[in-house]
Scaffold this motif. Structure first.
Motif, PDB file in Angstrom:
ATOM      1  N   ASN A   1       0.833  -1.203   0.000  1.00 14.49           N
ATOM      2  CA  ASN A   1       0.000   0.000   0.000  1.00 14.49           C
ATOM      3  C   ASN A   1       0.871   1.258   0.000  1.00 14.49           C
ATOM      4  O   ASN A   1       2.093   1.184   0.164  1.00 14.49           O
ATOM      5  N   GLU A   2       0.221   2.409  -0.150  1.00  8.42           N
ATOM      6  CA  GLU A   2       0.977   3.652  -0.318  1.00  8.42           C
ATOM      7  C   GLU A   2       1.816   3.999   0.924  1.00  8.42           C
ATOM      8  O   GLU A   2       2.970   4.421   0.810  1.00  8.42           O
ATOM      9  N   ALA A   3       1.232   3.782   2.113  1.00 10.20           N
ATOM     10  CA  ALA A   3       1.973   4.112   3.348  1.00 10.20           C
ATOM     11  C   ALA A   3       3.230   3.252   3.455  1.00 10.20           C
ATOM     12  O   ALA A   3       4.305   3.741   3.826  1.00 10.20           O
ATOM     13  N   THR A   4       3.102   1.991   3.090  1.00  5.52           N
ATOM     14  CA  THR A   4       4.263   1.084   3.153  1.00  5.52           C
ATOM     15  C   THR A   4       5.308   1.521   2.129  1.00  5.52           C
ATOM     16  O   THR A   4       6.507   1.569   2.424  1.00  5.52           O
ATOM     17  N   ARG A   5       4.847   1.834   0.932  1.00  9.59           N
ATOM     18  CA  ARG A   5       5.774   2.243  -0.135  1.00  9.59           C
ATOM     19  C   ARG A   5       6.560   3.490   0.281  1.00  9.59           C
ATOM     20  O   ARG A   5       7.793   3.533   0.183  1.00  9.59           O
ATOM     21  N   LEU A   6       5.841   4.470   0.800  1.00 14.21           N
ATOM     22  CA  LEU A   6       6.513   5.712   1.212  1.00 14.21           C
ATOM     23  C   LEU A   6       7.487   5.453   2.371  1.00 14.21           C
ATOM     24  O   LEU A   6       8.586   5.996   2.415  1.00 14.21           O
ATOM     25  N   SER A   7       7.071   4.605   3.305  1.00 15.12           N
ATOM     26  CA  SER A   7       7.931   4.323   4.470  1.00 15.12           C
ATOM     27  C   SER A   7       9.242   3.690   4.044  1.00 15.12           C
ATOM     28  O   SER A   7      10.312   4.045   4.552  1.00 15.12           O
TER      29      SER A   7
ATOM     30  N   CYS B   1       5.822  13.216  -1.984  1.00 13.19           N
ATOM     31  CA  CYS B   1       4.363  13.130  -1.904  1.00 13.19           C
ATOM     32  C   CYS B   1       3.722  13.998  -2.978  1.00 13.19           C
ATOM     33  O   CYS B   1       4.150  15.131  -3.189  1.00 13.19           O
TER      34      CYS B   1
ATOM     35  N   VAL C   1       2.169  13.183   6.621  1.00 10.13           N
ATOM     36  CA  VAL C   1       1.981  12.053   5.707  1.00 10.13           C
ATOM     37  C   VAL C   1       1.760  10.781   6.533  1.00 10.13           C
ATOM     38  O   VAL C   1       2.458  10.563   7.521  1.00 10.13           O
TER      39      VAL C   1
ATOM     40  N   ASP D   1       3.846   3.767   7.560  1.00 10.48           N
ATOM     41  CA  ASP D   1       3.799   2.505   8.309  1.00 10.48           C
ATOM     42  C   ASP D   1       4.590   2.670   9.596  1.00 10.48           C
ATOM     43  O   ASP D   1       5.639   3.328   9.577  1.00 10.48           O
TER      44      ASP D   1
END
Ligand code: SF4
Ligand code: SF4
Length: 378
Positions: free
Chosen positions: A2-8, A124, A177, A180
Protein backbone atom coordinates in the motif's frame (compact mmCIF):
# COMPACT_ATOMS: atom_id res chain seq x y z
CA UNK A 1 2.27 -2.81 -1.15
CA UNK A 2 0.00 0.00 0.00
CA UNK A 3 0.98 3.65 -0.32
CA UNK A 4 1.97 4.11 3.35
CA UNK A 5 4.26 1.08 3.15
CA UNK A 6 5.77 2.24 -0.13
CA UNK A 7 6.51 5.71 1.21
CA UNK A 8 7.93 4.32 4.47
CA UNK A 9 10.35 2.07 2.62
CA UNK A 10 11.51 4.95 0.42
CA UNK A 11 11.92 7.33 3.36
CA UNK A 12 13.88 4.81 5.42
CA UNK A 13 16.14 3.96 2.50
CA UNK A 14 16.74 7.63 1.91
CA UNK A 15 17.54 8.22 5.60
CA UNK A 16 20.14 5.44 5.50
CA UNK A 17 21.51 6.78 2.20
CA UNK A 18 21.90 10.21 3.81
CA UNK A 19 24.09 8.67 6.50
CA UNK A 20 21.76 7.99 9.40
CA UNK A 21 22.62 4.77 11.20
CA UNK A 22 19.14 4.08 12.52
CA UNK A 23 15.66 5.08 11.44
CA UNK A 24 12.18 4.16 12.65
CA UNK A 25 8.70 5.57 12.33
CA UNK A 26 5.97 6.05 14.93
CA UNK A 27 2.49 7.54 14.77
CA UNK A 28 1.98 11.10 16.05
CA UNK A 29 -0.36 10.73 19.00
CA UNK A 30 -2.61 13.30 20.57
CA UNK A 31 -1.29 12.61 24.03
CA UNK A 32 1.82 10.96 25.41
CA UNK A 33 1.80 9.48 28.90
CA UNK A 34 5.53 10.19 29.04
CA UNK A 35 4.72 13.89 28.72
CA UNK A 36 2.87 13.72 32.04
CA UNK A 37 5.93 12.12 33.64
CA UNK A 38 8.07 14.83 32.09
CA UNK A 39 5.79 17.49 33.58
CA UNK A 40 6.03 15.78 36.96
CA UNK A 41 9.82 15.76 36.60
CA UNK A 42 9.79 19.50 35.92
CA UNK A 43 7.55 19.96 38.97
CA UNK A 44 10.15 18.25 41.16
CA UNK A 45 12.61 20.92 40.10
CA UNK A 46 14.97 18.38 38.52
CA UNK A 47 15.43 20.53 35.40
CA UNK A 48 17.26 23.20 37.41
CA UNK A 49 17.69 26.38 35.37
CA UNK A 50 16.61 24.81 32.06
CA UNK A 51 13.48 26.95 31.94
CA UNK A 52 13.15 26.48 28.20
CA UNK A 53 11.95 22.93 28.91
CA UNK A 54 8.90 24.29 30.72
CA UNK A 55 8.22 26.84 28.00
CA UNK A 56 7.94 24.14 25.35
CA UNK A 57 5.82 21.81 27.48
CA UNK A 58 2.49 22.18 25.65
CA UNK A 59 4.19 21.44 22.33
CA UNK A 60 6.01 18.46 23.82
CA UNK A 61 2.68 17.12 25.02
CA UNK A 62 0.95 17.52 21.67
CA UNK A 63 2.81 17.04 18.42
CA UNK A 64 -0.19 18.68 16.73
CA UNK A 65 0.98 22.02 18.18
CA UNK A 66 4.33 21.58 16.46
CA UNK A 67 2.83 20.62 13.11
CA UNK A 68 -0.95 20.89 12.58
CA UNK A 69 -2.24 17.64 11.10
CA UNK A 70 0.91 15.71 12.18
CA UNK A 71 0.52 11.99 11.58
CA UNK A 72 3.97 10.45 11.63
CA UNK A 73 7.34 10.92 13.25
CA UNK A 74 10.43 9.67 11.46
CA UNK A 75 13.08 9.21 14.17
CA UNK A 76 16.69 9.09 13.05
CA UNK A 77 19.92 8.46 14.89
CA UNK A 78 23.58 8.93 14.06
CA UNK A 79 26.27 7.00 15.88
CA UNK A 80 29.13 9.23 17.09
CA UNK A 81 31.23 6.60 18.82
CA UNK A 82 34.89 6.62 17.80
CA UNK A 83 37.71 4.20 18.45
CA UNK A 84 39.13 6.16 21.39
CA UNK A 85 39.44 5.44 25.10
CA UNK A 86 36.56 5.90 27.50
CA UNK A 87 36.54 8.40 30.34
CA UNK A 88 36.91 5.47 32.72
CA UNK A 89 40.16 4.41 30.96
CA UNK A 90 41.83 7.80 30.45
CA UNK A 91 44.35 9.14 32.93
CA UNK A 92 45.61 12.68 33.37
CA UNK A 93 44.15 15.81 31.82
CA UNK A 94 40.56 16.88 31.64
CA UNK A 95 37.64 15.16 29.97
CA UNK A 96 35.40 16.51 27.25
CA UNK A 97 32.31 14.45 26.59
CA UNK A 98 32.63 12.19 23.57
CA UNK A 99 29.80 13.89 21.72
CA UNK A 100 31.70 17.18 21.78
CA UNK A 101 35.06 16.04 20.40
CA UNK A 102 34.28 16.94 16.82
CA UNK A 103 31.94 19.17 14.86
CA UNK A 104 28.66 20.39 16.27
CA UNK A 105 26.06 17.69 15.69
CA UNK A 106 23.37 20.33 15.29
CA UNK A 107 25.09 21.38 12.07
CA UNK A 108 25.84 17.87 10.85
CA UNK A 109 22.45 16.35 11.71
CA UNK A 110 20.50 19.49 10.87
CA UNK A 111 21.73 19.34 7.29
CA UNK A 112 20.92 15.63 6.97
CA UNK A 113 17.44 16.03 8.47
CA UNK A 114 16.76 19.02 6.24
CA UNK A 115 17.58 16.86 3.22
CA UNK A 116 15.33 14.08 4.49
CA UNK A 117 12.50 16.56 5.07
CA UNK A 118 12.95 17.87 1.50
CA UNK A 119 12.89 14.31 0.22
CA UNK A 120 9.58 13.61 1.99
CA UNK A 121 8.12 16.82 0.61
CA UNK A 122 9.24 15.91 -2.89
CA UNK A 123 7.99 12.36 -2.58
CA UNK A 124 4.36 13.13 -1.90
CA UNK A 125 2.07 14.21 -4.69
CA UNK A 126 0.33 16.85 -2.56
CA UNK A 127 2.75 18.97 -0.64
CA UNK A 128 3.64 17.30 2.65
CA UNK A 129 3.92 19.29 5.87
CA UNK A 130 7.26 18.62 7.57
CA UNK A 131 9.20 19.87 10.62
CA UNK A 132 12.71 18.70 11.35
CA UNK A 133 14.38 18.94 14.75
CA UNK A 134 17.72 18.05 16.25
CA UNK A 135 17.68 18.26 20.01
CA UNK A 136 16.62 21.91 20.10
CA UNK A 137 12.89 21.59 19.30
CA UNK A 138 9.98 21.16 21.74
CA UNK A 139 9.82 17.44 21.03
CA UNK A 140 10.00 14.36 23.27
CA UNK A 141 12.86 13.05 21.21
CA UNK A 142 13.70 9.92 23.18
CA UNK A 143 10.05 8.98 23.52
CA UNK A 144 9.52 9.14 19.77
CA UNK A 145 12.76 7.28 19.11
CA UNK A 146 11.76 4.47 21.46
CA UNK A 147 8.22 4.30 20.02
CA UNK A 148 9.85 4.04 16.59
CA UNK A 149 11.91 1.04 17.65
CA UNK A 150 15.23 2.91 17.41
CA UNK A 151 16.08 1.84 20.94
CA UNK A 152 14.90 1.88 24.54
CA UNK A 153 15.41 4.55 27.16
CA UNK A 154 17.81 3.07 29.69
CA UNK A 155 18.02 3.63 33.44
CA UNK A 156 20.69 6.26 32.67
CA UNK A 157 17.97 8.06 30.62
CA UNK A 158 19.93 7.63 27.37
CA UNK A 159 18.48 5.96 24.32
CA UNK A 160 20.18 2.60 23.76
CA UNK A 161 20.19 0.49 20.64
CA UNK A 162 20.98 -3.18 21.15
CA UNK A 163 23.30 -3.32 18.15
CA UNK A 164 24.84 0.16 18.01
CA UNK A 165 24.95 1.21 21.68
CA UNK A 166 23.97 4.57 23.15
CA UNK A 167 26.45 6.99 21.57
CA UNK A 168 23.66 8.38 19.44
CA UNK A 169 22.57 11.78 18.22
CA UNK A 170 18.82 11.87 17.75
CA UNK A 171 16.70 13.89 15.39
CA UNK A 172 13.29 13.59 13.80
CA UNK A 173 11.12 14.70 10.95
CA UNK A 174 7.48 15.21 11.88
CA UNK A 175 5.16 14.99 8.91
CA UNK A 176 1.44 14.95 8.10
CA UNK A 177 1.98 12.05 5.71
CA UNK A 178 0.57 8.72 6.82
CA UNK A 179 3.24 6.03 7.02
CA UNK A 180 3.80 2.50 8.31
CA UNK A 181 4.78 2.29 11.94
CA UNK A 182 7.47 0.30 13.72
CA UNK A 183 7.10 -1.47 17.04
CA UNK A 184 8.80 -0.46 20.26
CA UNK A 185 11.74 -2.54 21.38
CA UNK A 186 11.81 -4.02 24.84
CA UNK A 187 13.79 -2.46 27.68
CA UNK A 188 16.94 -4.56 28.07
CA UNK A 189 18.38 -2.95 31.19
CA UNK A 190 17.13 -5.87 33.26
CA UNK A 191 18.61 -5.99 36.76
CA UNK A 192 21.70 -3.96 35.79
CA UNK A 193 22.41 -0.84 37.87
CA UNK A 194 25.94 0.00 36.65
CA UNK A 195 25.12 3.52 35.53
CA UNK A 196 23.40 4.35 38.82
CA UNK A 197 26.28 2.93 40.86
CA UNK A 198 28.99 4.65 38.80
CA UNK A 199 27.50 8.15 38.60
CA UNK A 200 29.99 10.40 40.43
CA UNK A 201 27.31 12.76 41.76
CA UNK A 202 24.42 10.33 42.37
CA UNK A 203 22.41 12.22 39.79
CA UNK A 204 20.37 9.17 38.74
CA UNK A 205 18.13 9.39 41.77
CA UNK A 206 16.16 6.29 40.80
CA UNK A 207 16.15 4.14 37.68
CA UNK A 208 15.15 6.28 34.68
CA UNK A 209 15.02 9.48 36.76
CA UNK A 210 17.78 12.07 36.51
CA UNK A 211 18.13 15.01 38.85
CA UNK A 212 19.78 17.24 36.26
CA UNK A 213 20.83 19.71 38.97
CA UNK A 214 23.36 17.13 40.17
CA UNK A 215 24.41 15.86 36.75
CA UNK A 216 27.88 16.91 35.60
CA UNK A 217 26.57 17.51 32.09
CA UNK A 218 24.12 20.06 33.45
CA UNK A 219 26.64 21.62 35.82
CA UNK A 220 29.31 22.06 33.15
CA UNK A 221 27.09 22.98 30.18
CA UNK A 222 23.67 24.28 31.15
CA UNK A 223 24.38 26.03 34.44
CA UNK A 224 25.46 29.61 33.87
CA UNK A 225 26.68 30.72 37.31
CA UNK A 226 28.94 29.15 39.91
CA UNK A 227 28.97 25.39 40.33
CA UNK A 228 27.67 24.69 43.86
CA UNK A 229 30.65 24.09 46.15
CA UNK A 230 29.28 20.83 47.52
CA UNK A 231 29.09 19.37 43.98
CA UNK A 232 32.51 20.45 42.69
CA UNK A 233 34.44 17.46 43.97
CA UNK A 234 32.04 15.13 42.15
CA UNK A 235 32.72 16.93 38.86
CA UNK A 236 36.12 15.17 38.95
CA UNK A 237 38.14 15.94 35.77
CA UNK A 238 35.17 16.74 33.53
CA UNK A 239 35.49 20.08 31.76
CA UNK A 240 32.50 19.71 29.43
CA UNK A 241 29.82 17.07 29.98
CA UNK A 242 30.31 13.60 31.40
CA UNK A 243 30.36 10.13 29.85
CA UNK A 244 30.49 7.87 32.89
CA UNK A 245 26.96 6.46 32.80
CA UNK A 246 27.41 5.54 29.13
CA UNK A 247 30.99 4.36 29.48
CA UNK A 248 29.99 1.75 32.07
CA UNK A 249 26.89 0.57 30.21
CA UNK A 250 27.29 -3.03 29.02
CA UNK A 251 25.46 -2.18 25.81
CA UNK A 252 28.37 0.06 24.87
CA UNK A 253 30.97 -2.63 25.42
CA UNK A 254 30.74 -3.67 21.78
CA UNK A 255 29.38 -0.35 20.52
CA UNK A 256 29.93 0.17 16.81
CA UNK A 257 32.23 2.92 15.53
CA UNK A 258 31.06 5.75 13.34
CA UNK A 259 32.47 6.27 9.87
CA UNK A 260 31.85 10.01 10.09
CA UNK A 261 35.09 11.93 10.29
CA UNK A 262 33.30 15.00 11.62
CA UNK A 263 32.91 13.34 15.03
CA UNK A 264 36.56 12.31 15.39
CA UNK A 265 38.36 14.14 18.21
CA UNK A 266 39.91 17.43 17.17
CA UNK A 267 43.57 17.87 17.99
CA UNK A 268 44.28 18.09 21.74
CA UNK A 269 40.66 17.52 22.81
CA UNK A 270 41.09 13.94 23.95
CA UNK A 271 42.07 14.16 27.64
CA UNK A 272 43.06 17.81 27.11
CA UNK A 273 46.09 19.10 28.97
CA UNK A 274 45.11 21.35 31.87
CA UNK A 275 47.95 23.82 31.32
CA UNK A 276 46.90 24.27 27.71
CA UNK A 277 43.27 24.73 28.72
CA UNK A 278 44.11 27.32 31.38
CA UNK A 279 46.07 29.34 28.85
CA UNK A 280 43.12 29.65 26.46
CA UNK A 281 41.91 33.23 26.43
CA UNK A 282 38.58 34.26 24.92
CA UNK A 283 39.95 34.38 21.37
CA UNK A 284 41.82 31.10 21.80
CA UNK A 285 38.67 29.43 23.12
CA UNK A 286 36.58 30.65 20.19
CA UNK A 287 39.22 29.50 17.73
CA UNK A 288 39.65 26.00 19.21
CA UNK A 289 35.91 25.43 19.63
CA UNK A 290 34.66 27.02 16.43
CA UNK A 291 31.71 24.94 15.16
CA UNK A 292 32.07 22.67 18.20
CA UNK A 293 29.36 21.93 20.80
CA UNK A 294 31.78 23.19 23.47
CA UNK A 295 31.24 26.80 22.40
CA UNK A 296 27.87 26.58 24.17
CA UNK A 297 29.64 26.91 27.55
CA UNK A 298 31.27 30.17 26.44
CA UNK A 299 34.76 31.05 27.62
CA UNK A 300 33.64 31.98 31.13
CA UNK A 301 31.67 28.76 31.71
CA UNK A 302 34.40 26.61 30.23
CA UNK A 303 37.18 28.17 32.35
CA UNK A 304 34.96 27.77 35.40
CA UNK A 305 34.77 24.04 34.61
CA UNK A 306 38.50 23.80 33.94
CA UNK A 307 39.25 25.37 37.31
CA UNK A 308 37.00 22.91 39.11
CA UNK A 309 38.68 20.00 37.33
CA UNK A 310 42.15 21.42 38.05
CA UNK A 311 41.20 21.82 41.71
CA UNK A 312 40.21 18.15 41.73
CA UNK A 313 43.45 17.06 40.02
CA UNK A 314 45.52 17.10 43.21
CA UNK A 315 48.43 18.46 41.16
CA UNK A 316 49.99 21.56 42.75
CA UNK A 317 52.01 22.24 39.59
CA UNK A 318 48.91 23.90 38.21
CA UNK A 319 48.69 26.55 40.90
CA UNK A 320 50.75 29.18 39.07
CA UNK A 321 48.43 28.81 36.06
CA UNK A 322 45.39 29.13 38.31
CA UNK A 323 46.83 32.33 39.79
CA UNK A 324 46.99 33.75 36.29
CA UNK A 325 43.19 33.49 36.16
CA UNK A 326 42.62 35.47 39.34
CA UNK A 327 42.87 38.64 37.23
CA UNK A 328 40.11 37.60 34.76
CA UNK A 329 37.31 40.10 34.19
CA UNK A 330 34.56 37.51 34.62
CA UNK A 331 33.67 37.10 38.32
CA UNK A 332 32.62 33.47 37.80
CA UNK A 333 36.17 32.64 36.60
CA UNK A 334 37.79 34.53 39.50
CA UNK A 335 35.49 32.78 41.97
CA UNK A 336 36.60 29.34 40.80
CA UNK A 337 40.22 30.51 40.59
CA UNK A 338 39.88 31.10 44.34
CA UNK A 339 38.46 27.66 44.98
CA UNK A 340 41.05 25.70 42.97
CA UNK A 341 44.17 26.65 45.00
CA UNK A 342 42.25 26.19 48.22
CA UNK A 343 41.32 22.67 47.10
CA UNK A 344 44.92 21.97 46.02
CA UNK A 345 46.79 23.59 48.91
CA UNK A 346 44.31 23.92 51.77
CA UNK A 347 45.68 26.12 54.57
CA UNK A 348 48.93 26.82 52.66
CA UNK A 349 47.17 29.46 50.58
CA UNK A 350 45.57 31.22 53.56
CA UNK A 351 47.74 34.35 53.42
CA UNK A 352 47.04 34.75 49.72
CA UNK A 353 43.32 34.34 50.26
CA UNK A 354 43.32 36.90 53.07
CA UNK A 355 45.06 39.35 50.77
CA UNK A 356 42.42 38.76 48.11
CA UNK A 357 39.75 39.63 50.67
CA UNK A 358 41.20 43.13 50.78
CA UNK A 359 41.44 43.64 47.03
CA UNK A 360 38.38 41.87 45.55
CA UNK A 361 35.23 43.96 45.03
CA UNK A 362 32.72 41.54 43.48
CA UNK A 363 30.35 40.09 46.07
CA UNK A 364 30.11 36.71 44.32
CA UNK A 365 33.89 36.31 44.43
CA UNK A 366 34.13 37.66 47.96
CA UNK A 367 31.65 35.05 49.11
CA UNK A 368 33.93 32.40 47.59
CA UNK A 369 37.04 33.85 49.27
CA UNK A 370 35.32 33.98 52.67
CA UNK A 371 34.32 30.34 52.31
CA UNK A 372 37.88 29.34 51.37
CA UNK A 373 39.39 31.40 54.21
CA UNK A 374 37.02 29.90 56.78
CA UNK A 375 37.71 26.39 55.51
CA UNK A 376 41.49 26.98 55.38
CA UNK A 377 41.51 28.25 59.00
CA UNK A 378 39.62 25.23 60.30
FE1 SF4 B 1 25.93 10.93 36.36
FE2 SF4 B 1 27.68 11.77 34.54
FE3 SF4 B 1 25.58 10.31 33.79
FE4 SF4 B 1 25.22 12.83 34.65
S1 SF4 B 1 26.30 12.18 32.79
S2 SF4 B 1 24.01 11.04 35.22
S3 SF4 B 1 26.83 12.95 36.24
S4 SF4 B 1 27.27 9.66 35.14
FE1 SF4 C 1 20.67 0.03 31.65
FE2 SF4 C 1 22.80 -1.01 32.87
FE3 SF4 C 1 23.12 0.52 30.74
FE4 SF4 C 1 22.31 1.58 33.06
S1 SF4 C 1 24.28 0.65 32.67
S2 SF4 C 1 21.47 2.04 31.06
S3 SF4 C 1 21.03 -0.05 33.86
S4 SF4 C 1 22.08 -1.48 30.83
Amino acid sequence: MNEATRLSVLIKNQALALGFDLVGISPAESHYGEADLFEQWLGWGYAGEMNYLERGLSKRKEVERVLPGARSIVSCAVNYNTENPRSTEASGGGWISRYAWGDDYHDVMGKMLGELADYITGLCPEEAGVRAYVDTGPVLEKVHASRSGVGWVGKNTCLINQRVGSWLFLGEVITDVELDYDSEVEDRCGTCTRCIDACPTDAIVEPYVLDARKCISYLTIELKGKIPIELREGVENNVFGCDVCQDVCPWNREALFTLKKSFAPREKLLSPDFKWLMELDGDGFREVFRKSPVKRAKHRGFMRNVLVAVGNSGNKEYIEYVRGLLGEDEPVIRAHAVWAPWRLEGGDCLAELEHLLETETDEEVLEEIRYAVDSARN
